[in-house]
Structure formats: structure tokens, C-alpha cells
Enzyme design. Sequence first.
Site, PDB file in Angstrom:
ATOM      1  CG  HIS A   1      -0.264   0.079   2.541  1.00 24.58           C
ATOM      2  ND1 HIS A   1      -0.054  -1.036   3.297  1.00 24.58           N
ATOM      3  CD2 HIS A   1       0.263   1.115   3.244  1.00 24.58           C
ATOM      4  CE1 HIS A   1       0.563  -0.699   4.422  1.00 24.58           C
ATOM      5  NE2 HIS A   1       0.775   0.601   4.414  1.00 24.58           N
TER       6      HIS A   1
ATOM      7  CD  GLU B   1      -1.590   3.044   6.443  1.00 23.49           C
ATOM      8  OE1 GLU B   1      -1.302   3.683   7.475  1.00 23.49           O
ATOM      9  OE2 GLU B   1      -0.876   2.132   5.988  1.00 23.49           O
TER      10      GLU B   1
ATOM     11  CD  GLU C   1       4.629  -0.387   7.451  1.00 22.30           C
ATOM     12  OE1 GLU C   1       4.280  -0.734   8.583  1.00 22.30           O
ATOM     13  OE2 GLU C   1       3.853   0.160   6.638  1.00 22.30           O
TER      14      GLU C   1
END
Length: 139
Positions: free
Chosen positions: A5, A55, A116
Site C-alpha cells: 500500500h 492507506e 515499510e
Amino acid sequence: MKYLHTMVRVTDLDESLDFYCNKLGLVEVRRKDVPQGRFTLVFLAPPGDEDSQLELTYNWDPQEYSGGRNFGHLAYAVENIYETCQRMMNQGVTINRPPRDGHMAFVRSPDAISIELLQQGNPLPPKEPWASMENTGSW
């Protein structure tokens, strides 16, 4: 590795959901309120393509974002977070947020974009040197 995402911070969740869902046509896939962190995460995706998620991060306390800070990070699932971080570290990449929990780590691109890394499936058991490694800089 699998793309997961892109995260963006929003200042008005209702207005953002109206834009992304009612106007752009995305659908809400899941939502998570985190009272201890005072934020809400809302994951959106195109209809029929839940693998391509956006997100939205809404911080409950008002914040002003500048310099692109409303853009959060890219996220990728990896087969083994410890091996991935070690390989990257061996190639000179700083692990800004080590995978102390066997689940999540952050690194930065040469242009300071946060990335991430998330362990696929369940977190791995805590393991040294990661379990006691401190954060470096910001992510």
C-alpha cells in the site's frame, strides 16, 4: 516481495473518504482505530483489486503537514524480515526502525522516502541483534 500500500495523511477523514470513495470510486477495505496512538487507519482499494491499497492515516489531534509530510510511506511484504534487513544493511542501507518485533522495519530511499517492510504472515520470534537495536534517525 509484494507491494502492499501507499500511505497518505489526511486532515479531514470524512472529506477524504468522500473524495476517494464517492468521487474517485475506491471502496473501503478495512478500518482500524488506534486510541493509544490517537489515529485511525482506513484502507481503500479499487473495486475488485484489493491488492492495490491506499492507506489513509487520520491523526485525531490536528496537525499541519508541509514539505510532503502528508505522504507517509511505501509498504512491502517480505518473506523474512531479518534476512531482508541484514541484506540491505550489508549493502550500506541504514535500518531506521529495526524489526525488533519480528514484524516491521523502516528504511529510507536515497531521496528520503520511507519504506515499510512487513513480515509476511505471523511475526518472526524476536532475534538479536534486532531485538535490542535502537532506532536511527527518523522514518
